[in-house]
Write a protein that holds these residues in place. Structure first.
Motif, mmCIF file in Angstrom:
data_model
loop_
_atom_site.group_PDB
_atom_site.id
_atom_site.type_symbol
_atom_site.label_atom_id
_atom_site.label_comp_id
_atom_site.label_asym_id
_atom_site.label_seq_id
_atom_site.Cartn_x
_atom_site.Cartn_y
_atom_site.Cartn_z
ATOM 1 N N LEU A 73 0.820 -1.215 0.000
ATOM 2 C CA LEU A 73 0.000 0.000 0.000
ATOM 3 C C LEU A 73 0.856 1.268 0.000
ATOM 4 N N THR A 74 2.026 1.217 0.631
ATOM 5 C CA THR A 74 2.949 2.367 0.586
ATOM 6 C C THR A 74 3.273 2.697 -0.868
ATOM 7 N N VAL A 75 3.575 1.665 -1.646
ATOM 8 C CA VAL A 75 3.922 1.893 -3.051
ATOM 9 C C VAL A 75 2.666 2.237 -3.857
ATOM 10 N N HIS A 76 1.577 1.520 -3.590
ATOM 11 C CA HIS A 76 0.374 1.741 -4.392
ATOM 12 C C HIS A 76 -0.144 3.166 -4.221
ATOM 13 N N ALA A 77 0.075 3.739 -3.031
ATOM 14 C CA ALA A 77 -0.363 5.127 -2.788
ATOM 15 C C ALA A 77 0.275 6.074 -3.801
ATOM 16 N N LEU A 78 1.474 5.719 -4.269
ATOM 17 C CA LEU A 78 2.183 6.599 -5.214
ATOM 18 C C LEU A 78 1.625 6.491 -6.630
ATOM 19 N N ILE A 79 1.043 5.324 -6.966
ATOM 20 C CA ILE A 79 0.545 5.177 -8.346
ATOM 21 C C ILE A 79 -0.956 5.431 -8.429
ATOM 22 N N LYS A 80 -1.560 5.750 -7.282
ATOM 23 C CA LYS A 80 -3.008 5.960 -7.205
ATOM 24 C C LYS A 80 -3.493 7.087 -8.111
ATOM 25 N N HIS A 81 -2.636 8.101 -8.303
ATOM 26 C CA HIS A 81 -3.063 9.271 -9.070
ATOM 27 C C HIS A 81 -3.267 8.943 -10.551
ATOM 28 N N LEU A 82 -2.747 7.793 -10.990
ATOM 29 C CA LEU A 82 -2.886 7.440 -12.406
ATOM 30 C C LEU A 82 -4.337 7.057 -12.712
ATOM 31 N N PRO A 83 -4.777 7.256 -13.964
ATOM 32 C CA PRO A 83 -6.118 6.790 -14.338
ATOM 33 C C PRO A 83 -6.223 5.277 -14.116
ATOM 34 N N ALA A 84 -7.440 4.801 -13.743
ATOM 35 C CA ALA A 84 -7.622 3.405 -13.337
ATOM 36 C C ALA A 84 -7.033 2.406 -14.331
ATOM 37 N N LYS A 85 -7.274 2.613 -15.609
ATOM 38 C CA LYS A 85 -6.826 1.663 -16.627
ATOM 39 C C LYS A 85 -5.299 1.576 -16.643
ATOM 40 N N GLN A 86 -4.685 2.746 -16.650
ATOM 41 C CA GLN A 86 -3.227 2.817 -16.704
ATOM 42 C C GLN A 86 -2.603 2.215 -15.442
ATOM 43 N N ARG A 87 -3.279 2.455 -14.317
ATOM 44 C CA ARG A 87 -2.822 1.933 -13.037
ATOM 45 C C ARG A 87 -2.761 0.410 -13.099
ATOM 46 N N GLN A 88 -3.781 -0.189 -13.720
ATOM 47 C CA GLN A 88 -3.834 -1.638 -13.811
ATOM 48 C C GLN A 88 -2.726 -2.190 -14.701
ATOM 49 N N ASP A 89 -2.542 -1.541 -15.870
ATOM 50 C CA ASP A 89 -1.476 -1.999 -16.776
ATOM 51 C C ASP A 89 -0.126 -1.884 -16.101
ATOM 52 N N PHE A 90 -0.072 -0.922 -15.245
ATOM 53 C CA PHE A 90 1.162 -0.500 -14.634
ATOM 54 C C PHE A 90 1.621 -1.432 -13.526
ATOM 55 N N ILE A 91 0.651 -2.191 -12.960
ATOM 56 C CA ILE A 91 0.973 -2.765 -11.654
ATOM 57 C C ILE A 91 2.117 -3.783 -11.689
ATOM 58 N N TRP A 92 2.152 -4.679 -12.660
ATOM 59 C CA TRP A 92 3.251 -5.650 -12.716
ATOM 60 C C TRP A 92 4.572 -4.960 -13.015
ATOM 61 N N ASP A 93 4.412 -3.862 -13.746
ATOM 62 C CA ASP A 93 5.573 -3.084 -14.125
ATOM 63 C C ASP A 93 6.181 -2.365 -12.928
ATOM 64 N N LYS A 94 5.353 -2.114 -11.911
ATOM 65 C CA LYS A 94 5.802 -1.295 -10.776
ATOM 66 C C LYS A 94 5.967 -2.069 -9.487
ATOM 67 N N ILE A 95 5.210 -3.184 -9.327
ATOM 68 C CA ILE A 95 5.262 -3.889 -8.036
ATOM 69 C C ILE A 95 5.324 -5.401 -8.246
ATOM 70 N N ILE A 96 6.266 -6.040 -7.557
ATOM 71 C CA ILE A 96 6.206 -7.491 -7.427
ATOM 72 C C ILE A 96 6.061 -7.800 -5.945
ATOM 73 N N TYR A 97 5.101 -8.684 -5.622
ATOM 74 C CA TYR A 97 4.934 -9.117 -4.231
ATOM 75 C C TYR A 97 5.826 -10.339 -4.080
ATOM 76 N N ALA A 98 7.035 -10.138 -3.515
ATOM 77 C CA ALA A 98 8.071 -11.174 -3.591
ATOM 78 C C ALA A 98 8.226 -11.986 -2.309
ATOM 79 N N ASN A 99 7.156 -12.064 -1.516
ATOM 80 C CA ASN A 99 7.196 -12.950 -0.354
ATOM 81 C C ASN A 99 6.509 -14.258 -0.756
#
Ligand SMILES: *Cc1c(COP(=O)(O)O)cnc(C)c1O
Length: 377
Positions: A73-99
């Motif tokens: 959520l710390t990271v997602h808060a930074l990409i929240k401002h993007l339009p919903a569609k772009q945010r979705q395309d963006f997510i793998w590009d910006k975050i990996i949940y590596a646990n």
């Protein structure tokens, strides 16, 4: 960091202080990009999860490796401002949940984001299929951690012999495995760990392909060493070795990711502490500081990292012990430092303390964590 600035900050804000230089954060990021241009950088947030640090890396163009919902959520808060569609395309590009291990509640919270997550066992596949079926998967492999300061292979990683079966098992559970990941151990000064891991991963890519699974991504993890002292090999030569193997074994369009933590933050922070007590025990000078192993120096315990203390005063030094403030003998920073004869109220500092330090600080015994100061934001 410039000594005058550190002293001025200590006098203005009091101690203990944890001073973060964002210029160094940006330089470390650029250094990584420069020497490994093919590799997308996912900063491992656990190394230092301060939101200001995360923000600086985000603005520099980094992506992020997270391991908890809070970090996500710390990271997602930074990409929240993007339009919903772009945010979705963006997510793998910006975050990996590596646990590789995720609680059911975690999977339920992550699923709406359609995350990219790692796994390394059958039970986890069943959990993900049930509670986060919109996830993309990355299989974490167990690789040699020989000589790394902190080993991670005893806790995580599928064995090479079971890897392709685990990919098939995910497929049978209607999940798609996008690629492989590994971690060679933290502060890895042995380039052969990377070389061996890359060879292993390449053989699994080939075996997977022969069974009809086309892997698209390789995540080479963290472990890139911070330059704590002159014995640490130069990053440039490690990068050269890794790049050559990547180009040979994983040609484009395979995507290459890395999850550096320590390399990006260690050199960007300095701790400043005050001498609050002084005694001679068994003929040895003992200093007591207002910061210790339950606080900024937590890496002494959790990270197997030995930090050295320096004085702002140029004077002949002697062998001494340095302790933290709690009423507990475990709170020992070092039994062998070289420091001059210092008075109560004088300051000492410790460099290269940005990784696995403030991040695991506690409030044990009623002593609060060091105040964080951000420079050159
Ligand atoms: C801790 C961790 C990292 C960061 O490791 P460093 O040695 O600090 O670079 C990267 N990936 C995973 C999965 C981790 O657990």
């Amino acid at each position: 960091m410039d000594h005058k600035t550190l002293l001025r900050l200590a006098k203005t804000h009091g101690t203990p202080l944890f001073v973060v230089d964002h210029k160094v954060l940006r330089e470390n990021y650029l250094q990584f990009r420069k020497h490994m241009p093919r590799v997308q950088v996912y900063f491992a947030v656990k190394a230092n999860s301060d939101p200001e640090i995360v923000k600086t890396f985000y603005e520099a163009g980094a992506s992020f490796d997270v391991a908890s919902v809070a970090e996500f959520l710390t990271v997602h808060a930074l990409i929240k401002h993007l339009p919903a569609k772009q945010r979705q395309d963006f997510i793998w590009d910006k975050i990996i949940y590596a646990n590789p291990i995720k609680a059911i509640e975690t999977l339920q919270q992550l699923d709406p984001y359609k995350p990219l997550v790692t796994y390394d066992n059958h039970e986890e596949v069943v959990k993900i299929a049930r509670y986060a079926p919109h996830s993309g998967l990355v299989l974490r492999l167990r690789v040699p951690n020989t000589g790394s300061m902190v080993e991670l292979s005893s806790k995580f990683g599928a064995l090479p012999g079971e890897a392709v079966d685990l990919i098939a098992f995910a497929h049978n559970n209607k999940l798609v495995v996008e690629g492989l990941s590994f971690h060679v151990g933290s502060q890895c000064t042995n380039p052969q760990n990377y070389v061996q891991a890359l060879h292993l991963a390449a053989s699994i890519f080939a075996e997977a392909k022969s069974r009809g699974f086309d892997l698209k991504l390789l995540d080479i993890g963290g472990g890139f060493p911070a330059h704590y002292d002159a014995t640490v090999p130069a990053f440039k030569s490690l990068a050269k070795t890794i790049n050559a193997e990547l180009d040979r074994l994983f040609p484009a369009p395979i995507e290459i990711l890395a999850e550096p933590g320590r390399f990006l933050v260690a050199s960007a922070a300095t701790a400043v502490a005050k001498i609050i007590g002084k005694a001679v025990r068994g003929g040895k000078l003992c200093y007591y500081l207002d910061d210790g192993v339950y606080h900024t120096f937590s890496g002494v315990i959790f990270d197997h990292c030995q930090y050295h203390l320096q004085s702002f005063k140029k004077a002949p030094t002697q062998l001494c012990s340095v302790f933290g403030p709690t009423c507990d003998a475990l709170d020992t920073i070092s039994l062998a430092e070289q420091l001059p004869d210092l008075d109560l109220g004088e300051y000492v500092f410790s460099e290269n303390i940005g990784a696995y330090s403030a991040a695991s600080s506690t409030s044990f015994n009623g002593f609060p964590p060091a105040k964080v100061i951000h420079l050159n934001q």
